[in-house]
Each structure stands twice: as structure tokens, then as C-alpha cells.
Design a protein around this motif. Structure first.
Motif, PDB file in Angstrom:
ATOM      1  N   THR A  69       0.866  -1.180   0.000  1.00 54.87           N
ATOM      2  CA  THR A  69       0.000   0.000   0.000  1.00 54.87           C
ATOM      3  C   THR A  69       0.899   1.225   0.000  1.00 54.87           C
ATOM      4  O   THR A  69       1.834   1.309   0.796  1.00 54.87           O
TER       5      THR A  69
ATOM      6  N   MET B  39       2.280   8.282  -8.478  1.00 54.65           N
ATOM      7  CA  MET B  39       1.422   7.112  -8.337  1.00 54.65           C
ATOM      8  C   MET B  39       1.591   6.110  -9.473  1.00 54.65           C
ATOM      9  O   MET B  39       1.785   4.910  -9.235  1.00 54.65           O
TER      10      MET B  39
ATOM     11  N   CYS C 111       3.189   2.173  -9.332  1.00 59.28           N
ATOM     12  CA  CYS C 111       2.429   0.991  -9.744  1.00 59.28           C
ATOM     13  C   CYS C 111       3.191   0.164 -10.781  1.00 59.28           C
ATOM     14  O   CYS C 111       3.012  -1.059 -10.849  1.00 59.28           O
TER      15      CYS C 111
ATOM     16  N   ALA D  75      -3.189  -0.562  -3.172  1.00 61.83           N
ATOM     17  CA  ALA D  75      -3.995   0.523  -2.608  1.00 61.83           C
ATOM     18  C   ALA D  75      -3.140   1.743  -2.359  1.00 61.83           C
ATOM     19  O   ALA D  75      -1.918   1.656  -2.208  1.00 61.83           O
ATOM     20  N   VAL D  76      -3.810   2.901  -2.306  1.00 58.87           N
ATOM     21  CA  VAL D  76      -3.175   4.133  -1.854  1.00 58.87           C
ATOM     22  C   VAL D  76      -3.877   4.542  -0.560  1.00 58.87           C
ATOM     23  O   VAL D  76      -5.107   4.531  -0.475  1.00 58.87           O
TER      24      VAL D  76
ATOM     25  N   TRP E 116      -8.409  10.182  -5.666  1.00 58.77           N
ATOM     26  CA  TRP E 116      -9.383   9.096  -5.801  1.00 58.77           C
ATOM     27  C   TRP E 116      -9.530   8.679  -7.265  1.00 58.77           C
ATOM     28  O   TRP E 116      -9.572   7.490  -7.584  1.00 58.77           O
TER      29      TRP E 116
ATOM     30  N   ALA F 255      -6.400   6.800  -8.472  1.00 57.75           N
ATOM     31  CA  ALA F 255      -6.408   5.439  -7.937  1.00 57.75           C
ATOM     32  C   ALA F 255      -7.390   4.570  -8.717  1.00 57.75           C
ATOM     33  O   ALA F 255      -7.085   3.417  -9.063  1.00 57.75           O
TER      34      ALA F 255
ATOM     35  N   LEU G  11      -6.504   0.766  -8.310  1.00 55.72           N
ATOM     36  CA  LEU G  11      -6.083   0.692  -6.926  1.00 55.72           C
ATOM     37  C   LEU G  11      -7.280   0.889  -6.003  1.00 55.72           C
ATOM     38  O   LEU G  11      -8.223   1.612  -6.338  1.00 55.72           O
TER      39      LEU G  11
ATOM     40  N   VAL H 200      -8.657   2.507  -2.413  1.00 47.95           N
ATOM     41  CA  VAL H 200      -8.331   3.630  -1.534  1.00 47.95           C
ATOM     42  C   VAL H 200      -8.461   3.116  -0.105  1.00 47.95           C
ATOM     43  O   VAL H 200      -9.507   2.596   0.291  1.00 47.95           O
TER      44      VAL H 200
ATOM     45  N   THR I 260     -14.788   1.883  -7.040  1.00 53.66           N
ATOM     46  CA  THR I 260     -13.479   1.915  -6.395  1.00 53.66           C
ATOM     47  C   THR I 260     -13.568   1.260  -5.028  1.00 53.66           C
ATOM     48  O   THR I 260     -14.337   1.699  -4.165  1.00 53.66           O
TER      49      THR I 260
END
Length: 309
Positions: A116, A130, A134, A141-142, A164, A167, A172, A174, A196
């Protein structure tokens, strides 16, 4: 000689240890012949290189600085001894948005570890990392913190919405770590991005808010994309010395085993035995559920949602 009378707290403490010990063997999540084994997965742990590391120093803005080492080598050794198949290394705040140590951990862990990441929507250049992170690591996840007045995201801002959205585009989840009083700030984004996955850390910190504040978190179960994490489980020896069992029952009733996952038990002082006991204690708090439901929380849900194995 007059026999010593034990206090209620001493009795409860001894009973808890005995219950966890009784479930040590069962915590391995065995499968019936012909059935696929449900893995044991720890979805929440931190690794630290310590304050003396020149290769992986803590960030200048670190809110705390652990001195003890909690290395990926130690983690894998404990996982092997406790029969833990997979784990999620949650990038901790002392490193802020410098993820070199997380990458080191995941490189050593191979396909047994995922990560994460931690980025800051109101810090120039942070979100731009970000996509590259990845590409470099197996990230799932972030994480976003809302844990103190000086550690809050910019609620209601286009910057937090951008985090958001990024992600979501990168597939990903959240991951939210927050005190219940800050739940209202996240709810609009949970609604806006229904596809999400939202991971709720530490049961939404039920003892760090009023019952009314935590009730808002429990009501997030109406959003199908929310996942509750059974992690950082307090004991009655910790302030405010309340029994966590009623809260766990409330959460399992609200979210169901298919939307709950376990995390915890690893740290600098962990042994294979203590790691196994952490899983055993978690199972002992889930005895109101079927064995299959217990297994889902202790690994099956994480395998499905976080794409392990």
C-alpha cells in the motif's frame, strides 16, 4: 493457608490466552480433501529499517521514528513459521511519500507480498508518483490518513478527488485510516466512485470516537464497494478498557464475511508463535460465525479482492 482470590480482570485475561491457545492448530485454515485451501493472509503490517539506516532514512516530516527493525526477512521468517501465505506491507508515515523501503520489501517478498502506498493530494508532485510506483511494485492501494488535526487530507477539494480518480484509473483501492469524526469528509467520494474499492483500516477506530460517530462508519456497509478490516484489535488492557467483541459482532452483521479481512500480529518483536497466536485470537473473536466465514475473513476475502495467488 488462605487461597488467593483472582480478580475478574485476571480471570478474563487468562481465559483469553487459553482460548487463543486452543485455536492455534485450527488457525492454519486447512481444506477438506478435494477442496482448495483458503490462504492465511495478513492485510496490515509495517516494515521499518530503523533510525540508523542510511540507505532508507526516515522522511524529514516523519510524525514518529521507530528505532526497532521490522525487516522483510524477519517478516518472511515469521510467515513461514506461522503458516501465513501472503501479506500486505502498508507503507508507514515515517517514510512519507518516499517508497524506496517499500520497494525493497516487496522485491525481497516476491509474489508473497503486496504493498500500500502513501501519497499526499495537497503536496506538490506527490500524486505524480502514483503511476510510476504501480509500474515498479505490486501495489494494491493508496492510503489516506485523517487521524489528527495536523494530519488531515484536504476534504472537499479537487486535489483529494484527483487522488481518488487516479487510484480508480490505476485499479487501486483507496485505504482509509481515520478517526470516526472524520468519516463525513470521505463519504461523498465513496458515493461518487462506486466501483473503487474502499478499505477501512482498524475497524474504523471504534474506540477513538463516540458511538454516534462510529455508527456512521458502520452505515458505510450500505455501499457495496466498502471493505472492513479487522485489524489493530484492542484488548481490555488498553484504554478505554472496553470489550471489542460487541463491535466485531456489529461489523460482521453489517458487512458480512465476504466484505471483511484480517490484518495484524507482525512487528519488530514478533515470533512465529506470536504471529500464529494473533491469527488464533482473531478467530476466537469470530466464533459467532461459521468456520467458512471465519476462513474468509482470515484470508479468503483478501485473496479475492486483493488478487493474491
Amino acid at each position: 493457608m488462605k487461597s488467593k482470590q483472582i480478580t475478574r480482570r485476571e480471570f478474563v485475561s487468562a481465559a483469553t490466552i487459553a482460548t487463543a491457545s486452543a485455536f492455534t492448530l485450527k488457525s492454519s485454515i486447512a481444506a477438506e480433501p478435494g477442496e482448495e485451501k483458503v490462504p492465511k493472509i495478513d492485510t496490515h503490517l509495517h516494515c521499518f529499517a530503523g533510525t540508523d539506516s542510511e540507505q532508507f532514512p526516515y522522511h524529514a516530516k516523519a510524525p514518529y521514528r521507530p528505532t526497532a527493525l521490522a525487516t522483510p526477512e524477519h517478516l518472511l521468517s515469521c510467515m513461514d513459521a506461522a503458516g501465513v501465505d501472503y501479506a500486505v506491507v502498508v507503507h508507514p508515515e515515517p517514510y512519507q511519500d518516499d517508497h524506496r523501503y517499500l520497494k525493497h520489501c516487496l522485491d525481497i517478498g516476491g509474489d508473497r507480498l503486496k504493498g500500500t502506498i502513501l501519497l499526499f493530494s495537497d503536496r506538490p508532485g506527490s500524486l505524480e508518483k502514483m503511476a510510476k510506483l504501480c509500474q515498479q511494485m505490486d501495489v494494491m492501494a493508496v492510503r489516506v490518513h485523517a487521524y489528527a488535526p495536523d494530519r488531515l487530507p484536504p476534504f472537499g477539494s479537487k486535489e483529494l478527488r484527483r487522488l481518488w480518480k487516479m487510484a480508480t484509473d490505476l485499479n487501486l483501492a483507496v485505504q482509509l485510516h481515520f478517526e470516526p469524526r472524520y468519516a463525513d469528509g470521505f463519504e461523498p467520494l465513496i458515493k461518487e466512485f462506486p466501483k473503487t474499492t474502499v478499505l477501512i483500516d482498524h475497524m474504523g477506530r471504534p474506540f477513538q470516537g463516540t458511538p454516534q460517530e462510529h455508527a456512521k462508519v458502520v452505515r458505510w456497509s450500505r455501499f457495496p464497494n466498502t471493505i472492513m478490516k479487522l485489524s489493530s484489535i484492542p484488548t481490555t488492557r488498553q484504554y478505554p478498557h472496553r470489550d471489542i467483541q460487541p463491535t466485531i459482532r456489529e461489523l460482521t452483521n453489517a458487512f458480512g464475511a465476504e466484505r471483511m479481512m484480517y490484518g495484524g500480529g507482525f512487528g519488530a518483536e514478533t515470533t512465529g508463535e506470536s504471529y500464529q497466536q494473533a491469527f488464533a485470537r482473531a478467530r476466537s473473536l469470530l466464533l459467532h460465525l461459521s468456520e467458512n466465514e471465519q476462513n474468509q475473513i482470515l484470508g479468503g476475502t483478501a485473496k479475492r479482492i486483493l488478487r493474491f495467488g
